[in-house]
Write a protein that holds these residues in place. Structure first.
Motif, PDB file in Angstrom:
ATOM      1  N   SER A   1       0.846  -1.184   0.000  1.00 10.28           N
ATOM      2  CA  SER A   1       0.000   0.000   0.000  1.00 10.28           C
ATOM      3  C   SER A   1       0.885   1.238   0.000  1.00 10.28           C
ATOM      4  O   SER A   1       1.940   1.277   0.643  1.00 10.28           O
ATOM      5  CB  SER A   1      -0.913   0.002   1.227  1.00 10.28           C
ATOM      6  N   ALA A   2       0.454   2.268  -0.719  1.00 11.76           N
ATOM      7  CA  ALA A   2       1.229   3.508  -0.793  1.00 11.76           C
ATOM      8  C   ALA A   2       0.994   4.410   0.405  1.00 11.76           C
ATOM      9  O   ALA A   2       1.535   5.513   0.456  1.00 11.76           O
ATOM     10  CB  ALA A   2       0.895   4.254  -2.082  1.00 11.76           C
ATOM     11  N   ASP A   3       0.184   3.959   1.370  1.00 10.08           N
ATOM     12  CA  ASP A   3      -0.016   4.793   2.559  1.00 10.08           C
ATOM     13  C   ASP A   3       1.194   4.669   3.477  1.00 10.08           C
ATOM     14  O   ASP A   3       2.149   3.924   3.200  1.00 10.08           O
ATOM     15  CB  ASP A   3      -1.315   4.419   3.283  1.00 10.08           C
ATOM     16  N   THR A   4       1.180   5.382   4.572  1.00  7.81           N
ATOM     17  CA  THR A   4       2.360   5.428   5.446  1.00  7.81           C
ATOM     18  C   THR A   4       2.655   4.090   6.100  1.00  7.81           C
ATOM     19  O   THR A   4       3.800   3.798   6.434  1.00  7.81           O
ATOM     20  CB  THR A   4       2.142   6.488   6.549  1.00  7.81           C
ATOM     21  N   ALA A   5       1.617   3.240   6.265  1.00  7.03           N
ATOM     22  CA  ALA A   5       1.839   1.942   6.902  1.00  7.03           C
ATOM     23  C   ALA A   5       2.578   0.988   5.978  1.00  7.03           C
ATOM     24  O   ALA A   5       3.303   0.098   6.439  1.00  7.03           O
ATOM     25  CB  ALA A   5       0.496   1.330   7.332  1.00  7.03           C
ATOM     26  N   GLY A   6       2.397   1.154   4.681  1.00  9.30           N
ATOM     27  CA  GLY A   6       3.083   0.309   3.710  1.00  9.30           C
ATOM     28  C   GLY A   6       2.730  -1.164   3.839  1.00  9.30           C
ATOM     29  O   GLY A   6       3.558  -2.034   3.576  1.00  9.30           O
ATOM     30  N   ARG A   7       1.493  -1.456   4.229  1.00  9.65           N
ATOM     31  CA  ARG A   7       1.102  -2.854   4.450  1.00  9.65           C
ATOM     32  C   ARG A   7       1.058  -3.614   3.123  1.00  9.65           C
ATOM     33  O   ARG A   7       0.879  -3.047   2.059  1.00  9.65           O
ATOM     34  CB  ARG A   7      -0.257  -2.926   5.133  1.00  9.65           C
TER      35      ARG A   7
END
Length: 521
Positions: A86-92
């Protein structure tokens, strides 16, 4: 046309278009000892704007047989454990695919992400070094006349206008190329209401070390980023967009894409393009002695990245059949018709897969896409389904459909031959494909040393017989016996790596080999 337009000596094969499919065909023919002329309207500058930076495992097998796999691997990054983040900060991790599960049947299972232009450069260098192909850049096809026994082309190039006479012509000149139009073949299908944006950007800060591929599920579609090489990233915005929007993609739009998927910071735009996605195909891949391959025959949506790969597979299928036809041993009509039927069937399978992914991931609301991404790990937890999906993603699952060369009363007809890691008689390890010649081969699977003694190998038109069992190599995976459905038998392997048949009886073997290779009776 002036009556004094000169005509060259007859060429075995003339290929129109020096993209991946055309170059692959020229190289495949060269490896079969067939000379060709390659005509390309452009001036020889290999572009850096490829929309297809991925090479799949099945394609790598073909390239290995032509001696260029290592150069491709050196020019890119092979990903065997693909984790889409995922490109969000969590990078899951959103989707994971561990291709090493296919180690028992392929040497390099995974996806090779390649720096733009590498594919064409590697193929062109190998074609040039083969000494079997006359490559003519800056030369445009302007006329095509067909006859029962050959084709005459009129071309315009640096030498002026002249004619080339050929036994066979193959159009690899793309979706809007000259050859299919000259044959008056329609390009059936449609365009999707989608305007993707592709861009290559330079990243010179810490973001270059981010895990990839990176994905953002946006309201209008998907935003994807992959790293082609250190400092160079490919960005793709796959969404509906404004169909009437200008073709130009501004640096500001590219910067916004990069920030959304990589985070804030400066990027340098190498190139950017807005385009349409099509799903189209020709109703026939050959008319007489003129054939189509690659995008000239079929185009697919980019989801799954299999379109360019399928064009290289076209070349592998066609190269040995043209060589057989030109040898004088082959039945020309059966060989050409088998190419048409086999490749149209496989193109249909590739198109179905790309269309399914396009509809699921690009044409569904974000909530539905999110649900699919959450469901994927659950489906991957089912071993048979997971393996089936991995084989489809790597194109190892593709089977040639019914054709004049394949008898479906025979077991395994049209399947890709597995490539297990064998134990050699001396105790070393070797992949099966490394034992196969460029021509057809027979794999003899035995448990008894005397097995196969009643087969007259000299009467078989084969390049080599590879023995698995006593006196030969050992297959600890049992992949070949599973293909046979028995402990002993024979597998006829075509030069393109597909199985013609797997049988347990020796009766009529010589005739069965000749039929499967399109030889005259």
């Amino acid at each position: 046309m002036n009556s004094d337009t000169r005509e060259e000596a007859r060429s075995p094969v003339v290929i129109i278009g020096a993209g991946p499919s055309g170059l692959a065909l020229a190289l495949g023919l060269a490896r079969q000892g067939v000379r060709s002329v390659l005509v390309e309207q452009g001036h020889g500058g290999m572009g850096d704007r490829s929309k297809a930076p991925a090479i799949h495992a099945r394609t790598l097998e073909i390239l290995r047989g032509w001696g260029v796999e290592r150069a491709m691997l050196d020019g890119g990054q092979l990903v065997t454990d693909l984790r889409v983040r995922s490109a969000d900060t969590a990078g899951r991790t959103l989707v994971a695919a561990d291709f090493s599960e296919l180690d028992d049947e392929a040497e390099h299972p995974g996806v090779l992400f390649v720096d733009p232009g590498v594919i064409e450069r590697v193929l062109l260098r190998a074609v040039s070094e083969s000494g079997q192909c006359d490559v003519r850049f800056g030369t445009e096809l302007v006329g095509l006349d067909t006859r029962d026994d050959g084709v005459t082309l009129t071309v315009d190039g640096p030498r002026g206008t002249y004619r080339i006479s050929a036994e066979f012509v193959v159009g690899c000149d793309g979706a809007s190329g000259f050859v299919r139009g000259a044959l008056r073949l329609p390009f059936e299908g449609a365009a999707y209401p989608i305007r993707p944006v592709l861009a290559d950007v330079r990243v010179g800060d810490d973001r270059d070390a981010l895990p990839w591929p990176r994905l953002r599920n946006e309201r209008g579609g998907l935003l994807l980023a992959i790293r082609l090489r250190p400092g160079l990233w490919r960005l793709a915005r796959l969404n509906g967009g404004d169909l009437g929007r200008a073709e130009e993609v501004s640096d500001e739009e590219v910067a916004a894409m990069a920030e959304a998927v990589l985070g804030p910071g400066e990027v340098g735009t190498v190139w950017a393009s807005r385009y349409r996605i099509h799903r189209r195909w020709s109703p026939h891949f050959r008319v007489g002695r003129v054939l189509l391959a690659g995008d000239a025959a079929h185009v697919h949506p980019p989801m799954g990245g299999q379109g360019m790969n399928a064009g290289i597979h076209d070349a592998a299928n066609l190269a040995w059949k043209l060589a057989q036809a030109l040898s004088g041993r082959g039945e020309v009509e059966r060989l050409l018709e088998s190419y048409d039927e086999e490749r149209r069937g496989i193109a249909s399978s590739v198109s179905w897969w790309a269309n399914l992914n396009t509809r699921l991931f690009l044409q569904m609301p974000p909530a539905v896409r999110g649900g699919i991404l959450r469901l994927a790990p659950l489906l991957a937890g089912i071993p048979p389904l997971r393996r089936s999906m991995l084989r489809r993603m790597t194109m190892l699952n593709l089977t040639c459909p019914l054709s004049p060369l394949l008898d479906y009363e025979e077991r395994a007809a049209g399947k890709r031959l597995p490539n297990p890691l064998l134990r050699s008689p001396g105790g070393g390890r070797i992949r099966l494909y490394d034992l196969l010649p460029s021509g057809p081969a027979l794999v003899e699977v035995a448990i008894d040393r005397a097995f196969g003694a009643d087969v007259d190998r000299e009467a078989l038109p084969l390049s080599r017989v590879v023995r698995i069992g006593p006196g030969g190599h050992d297959d600890p995976t049992d992949a070949l016996r599973r293909l046979l459905g028995a402990q002993e038998g024979w597998i006829l392997v075509r030069p393109d790596g597909h199985v013609a048949w797997a049988r347990q009886r020796p009766e009529g073997m010589a005739d069965a080999v000749r039929r499967a290779l399109g030889e005259k009776g």
